[in-house]
Design a protein around this motif. Structure first.
Motif, PDB file in Angstrom:
ATOM      1  N   THR A 106       0.874  -1.005   0.180  1.00 54.26           N
ATOM      2  CA  THR A 106      -0.212   0.044  -0.323  1.00 54.26           C
ATOM      3  C   THR A 106       0.411   1.300  -0.209  1.00 54.26           C
ATOM      4  N   ARG A 107       0.394   2.777  -0.097  1.00 47.39           N
ATOM      5  CA  ARG A 107       1.223   3.986  -0.491  1.00 47.39           C
ATOM      6  C   ARG A 107       1.689   3.517   1.133  1.00 47.39           C
ATOM      7  N   ASN A 108       1.072   2.918   1.911  1.00 49.75           N
ATOM      8  CA  ASN A 108       1.840   3.120   3.533  1.00 49.75           C
ATOM      9  C   ASN A 108       3.684   2.909   3.344  1.00 49.75           C
ATOM     10  N   ASP A 109       3.805   1.488   3.073  1.00 45.46           N
ATOM     11  CA  ASP A 109       4.472   0.630   2.422  1.00 45.46           C
ATOM     12  C   ASP A 109       5.703   1.537   2.587  1.00 45.46           C
ATOM     13  N   ILE A 110       5.382   2.737   1.633  1.00 47.77           N
ATOM     14  CA  ILE A 110       6.297   3.460   0.944  1.00 47.77           C
ATOM     15  C   ILE A 110       6.725   4.149   1.278  1.00 47.77           C
ATOM     16  N   ALA A 111       5.606   5.303   2.169  1.00 51.15           N
ATOM     17  CA  ALA A 111       5.334   6.138   2.748  1.00 51.15           C
ATOM     18  C   ALA A 111       6.702   7.303   3.004  1.00 51.15           C
ATOM     19  N   ASP A 112       7.597   6.474   3.959  1.00 57.12           N
ATOM     20  CA  ASP A 112       8.485   6.029   4.806  1.00 57.12           C
ATOM     21  C   ASP A 112       9.710   6.288   3.867  1.00 57.12           C
ATOM     22  N   ARG A 113      11.354   6.854   3.920  1.00 57.60           N
ATOM     23  CA  ARG A 113      11.876   6.690   2.460  1.00 57.60           C
ATOM     24  C   ARG A 113      12.782   5.589   2.647  1.00 57.60           C
ATOM     25  N   THR A 114      12.709   5.525   3.967  1.00 57.86           N
ATOM     26  CA  THR A 114      13.807   4.711   4.308  1.00 57.86           C
ATOM     27  C   THR A 114      13.119   2.998   4.124  1.00 57.86           C
ATOM     28  N   GLN A 115      11.573   2.796   4.543  1.00 56.67           N
ATOM     29  CA  GLN A 115      10.766   1.761   3.982  1.00 56.67           C
ATOM     30  C   GLN A 115      11.055   1.416   2.586  1.00 56.67           C
ATOM     31  N   ILE A 132      11.404 -15.056  -8.544  1.00 52.25           N
ATOM     32  CA  ILE A 132      10.392 -14.140  -9.318  1.00 52.25           C
ATOM     33  C   ILE A 132       9.481 -13.758  -8.690  1.00 52.25           C
ATOM     34  N   PRO A 133       9.579 -12.011  -8.320  1.00 57.97           N
ATOM     35  CA  PRO A 133       8.594 -11.448  -7.211  1.00 57.97           C
ATOM     36  C   PRO A 133       7.343 -11.534  -7.747  1.00 57.97           C
ATOM     37  N   VAL A 134       6.358 -11.622  -7.376  1.00 51.78           N
ATOM     38  CA  VAL A 134       5.349 -11.157  -7.641  1.00 51.78           C
ATOM     39  C   VAL A 134       4.031 -10.173  -7.126  1.00 51.78           C
ATOM     40  N   VAL A 135       3.859  -8.948  -7.641  1.00 53.18           N
ATOM     41  CA  VAL A 135       3.025  -8.001  -6.506  1.00 53.18           C
ATOM     42  C   VAL A 135       1.962  -7.641  -6.765  1.00 53.18           C
ATOM     43  N   ASN A 136       1.446  -7.567  -5.694  1.00 52.78           N
ATOM     44  CA  ASN A 136       0.024  -7.069  -5.806  1.00 52.78           C
ATOM     45  C   ASN A 136      -0.685  -6.297  -4.500  1.00 52.78           C
ATOM     46  N   GLU A 137      -1.709  -5.185  -4.653  1.00 59.58           N
ATOM     47  CA  GLU A 137      -2.476  -3.871  -3.526  1.00 59.58           C
ATOM     48  C   GLU A 137      -2.672  -5.198  -2.263  1.00 59.58           C
ATOM     49  N   ASN A 138      -2.055  -4.288  -2.004  1.00 61.67           N
ATOM     50  CA  ASN A 138      -2.283  -5.234  -0.220  1.00 61.67           C
ATOM     51  C   ASN A 138      -4.165  -4.671   0.276  1.00 61.67           C
ATOM     52  N   ASP A 139      -4.782  -5.338  -1.162  1.00 60.72           N
ATOM     53  CA  ASP A 139      -6.454  -4.892  -0.887  1.00 60.72           C
ATOM     54  C   ASP A 139      -6.759  -5.289   0.578  1.00 60.72           C
ATOM     55  N   THR A 140      -6.983  -6.095   1.073  1.00 62.37           N
ATOM     56  CA  THR A 140      -7.261  -6.821   2.295  1.00 62.37           C
ATOM     57  C   THR A 140      -7.440  -5.820   3.750  1.00 62.37           C
ATOM     58  N   LEU A 141      -6.154  -4.864   3.466  1.00 64.40           N
ATOM     59  CA  LEU A 141      -6.243  -3.504   4.818  1.00 64.40           C
ATOM     60  C   LEU A 141      -5.629  -1.958   3.467  1.00 64.40           C
ATOM     61  N   ALA A 142      -6.141  -1.912   2.797  1.00 62.54           N
ATOM     62  CA  ALA A 142      -6.135  -0.843   1.784  1.00 62.54           C
ATOM     63  C   ALA A 142      -7.133  -0.044   2.292  1.00 62.54           C
ATOM     64  N   VAL A 143      -7.141   1.038   2.346  1.00 62.14           N
ATOM     65  CA  VAL A 143      -8.481   1.945   2.572  1.00 62.14           C
ATOM     66  C   VAL A 143      -8.048   3.203   1.270  1.00 62.14           C
ATOM     67  N   SER A 144      -9.141   4.462   0.477  1.00 62.73           N
ATOM     68  CA  SER A 144      -9.261   4.911  -0.415  1.00 62.73           C
ATOM     69  C   SER A 144      -7.601   5.762   0.224  1.00 62.73           C
ATOM     70  N   GLU A 145      -7.461   6.177   1.054  1.00 64.00           N
ATOM     71  CA  GLU A 145      -6.039   7.269   1.766  1.00 64.00           C
ATOM     72  C   GLU A 145      -4.534   6.597   0.836  1.00 64.00           C
ATOM     73  N   ILE A 146      -4.845   4.993   1.266  1.00 63.77           N
ATOM     74  CA  ILE A 146      -3.038   4.487   1.121  1.00 63.77           C
ATOM     75  C   ILE A 146      -3.292   3.801  -0.067  1.00 63.77           C
ATOM     76  N   LYS A 147      -4.268   3.658  -0.748  1.00 64.33           N
ATOM     77  CA  LYS A 147      -4.587   2.799  -2.027  1.00 64.33           C
ATOM     78  C   LYS A 147      -3.852   3.199  -3.290  1.00 64.33           C
ATOM     79  N   PHE A 148      -3.421   2.698  -3.932  1.00 62.23           N
ATOM     80  CA  PHE A 148      -2.405   3.361  -5.507  1.00 62.23           C
ATOM     81  C   PHE A 148      -3.570   3.647  -6.490  1.00 62.23           C
ATOM     82  N   GLY A 149      -5.085   2.794  -6.189  1.00 63.56           N
ATOM     83  CA  GLY A 149      -6.141   3.415  -7.278  1.00 63.56           C
ATOM     84  C   GLY A 149      -6.101   2.110  -7.386  1.00 63.56           C
TER      85      GLY A 149
END
Length: 423
Positions: A106-115, A132-149
């Protein structure tokens, strides 16, 4: 083994891998994708999959006919479906002895520069380990404020994070067209986009009932990707082998198109030329910026959602462009509520007239223009108090002075164009 190791991000939408009617995973497509990724990996390339489909697979797993509207219900289905989705990927890649890793963001996961840097380091280690990394948005926890969209945006941010050479946006059409090819026989494919700001194409596709994106979100993703120096490509999801063919073609031709390469060609001319075995499958390629945004600036522009707005005068904006930091004297006003060390929009206001000295400068014919983002040293309440004053007065006005600057220059990034970082 190829002479040049590339990093390739492949984004797959829900409609590409899950049947829209039955919600069953489309195993034939999944298998072809795995074969394509394995072939690229065997040739020495790093590959990342950005895979949607958790909610769609969850619908099938729980025998739910339609995507619900209630957010907790959607998130619960995403939690169920994500397990099944990763199991499918893991099982298919296991046949080819390729390990996979799940990365949920989610955006929160990369909001901090260190993260953000930690995430980059994780990708690097996975590449080194042959995973092989498989990436997805964390829809289980994400709300509109921290979603990539949508995962188109997520894939572009991921591509910038891993410094990818190519971002493939897989969709249900071969490429962009000047009009809807289903209804307009005169529609022409757009093969190369040199300047995305001048693009004239049909982007009316709104996405499937399962997915959240359409062609317009892919244009946004292409803007983000190319701004970070990533060649972004739209091609048909039902033909995953296109990815390998296009990569090989571009490696032979070089990454930069020739000056005589046409931006658009007619369908007839393309079909006539396609008899040559040297041409790749039909696709649209967005040429990356000649001056890509650096990693830290990209993070400031796209890693976090802005929490408010700081309005500047032209003098302050000119100073920032000359690498100066933002002083309180150049601040005209503040909008929104934000805290210290949060990101805000930077908006420039035209020259003030005498009747705007009451502070209501936004309602006196001014033309505000968003120019960038900044990580601020003070919150909205503090900036409102110190705006227009000298730095030497901060201590008196606030009772403390954490910094003489509202924002340091290293924490300021400018937009490349007006709509590159909306949201």
């Amino acid at each position: 083994m190829v002479s040049e190791r590339l990093t390739i991000v492949i984004k797959l939408g829900t409609s590409s891998i899950v049947d829209e009617r039955t919600h069953e995973p489309i195993l034939s497509i999944l298998t072809l994708i795995v074969e394509t990724v394995a072939k690229l990996h065997k040739e020495g390339h790093n590959v990342v999959l950005v895979s949607s489909g958790a909610v769609g697979v969850g619908l099938r797993r729980m025998d739910v006919e339609e995507r619900p509207r209630h957010l907790p219900r959607i998130q619960a289905l995403a939690a169920v479906g994500q397990c099944r989705l990763m199991s499918l990927w893991d099982g298919l890649f296991a046949h080819l002895r390729l390990p996979v890793a799940q990365i949920l963001l989610t955006r929160n996961d990369i909001a901090d520069r260190t993260q953000y840097i930690n995430a980059q380091n994780t990708f690097t280690q996975l590449f080194d380990m042959g995973v092989i990394p498989v990436v997805n948005e964390n829809d289980t926890l994400a709300v509109s404020e921290i979603k990539f969209g949508d995962n188109d945006t997520l894939s572009a941010i991921t591509a910038a994070m891993v410094r990818a050479d190519y971002l493939f946006l897989m969709t249900d059409v071969d490429c962009l067209y000047t009009a809807n090819p289903r209804t307009n026989p005169d529609a022409c494919p757009i093969e190369v986009v040199m300047d995305i700001s001048t693009l004239e194409a049909d982007v009316s596709s709104a996405g499937s009932s399962l997915g959240t994106g359409g062609m317009s979100t892919k244009i946004v993703a292409a803007k983000l990707g190319t701004s970070a120096g990533v060649t972004t490509i739209i091609t048909k999801s039902s033909k995953p082998g296109n990815v390998h063919a296009i990569v090989n073609y571009l490696q032979r031709q070089g990454h930069t198109p020739t000056a005589t390469e046409a931006v658009t060609k007619s369908v007839e001319s393309f079909e006539a030329a396609s008899s040559s075995q040297t041409l790749p499958p039909l696709h649209t390629r967005f040429i990356p910026s000649d001056n890509p945004i650096q990693s830290r600036s990209f993070w400031l522009l796209h890693g976090m959602k802005p929490r408010g707005t700081v309005y500047l005068d032209h003098g302050a904006y000119s100073a920032l462009q000359k690498k100066a930091s933002l002083l309180p004297a150049g601040v005209l006003g503040v909008e929104g509520h934000f805290a210290q060390q949060e990101v805000v929009r930077l908006v420039v206001i035209g020259k003030l007239s005498p009747d705007s000295l009451d502070g209501d400068f936004l309602h006196h014919g001014q033309e505000p223009k968003e120019v960038g983002r900044a990580l601020v040293n003070y919150g909205s309440i503090e900036i409102e108090r110190i705006k227009g004053h000298r730095s030497t007065q901060i201590q008196t006005l606030l009772g403390y002075a954490d910094s003489e600057y509202v924002a340091l220059r290293e924490n300021i990034a400018f937009l490349q164009n007006d709509d590159c970082a909306r949201g």
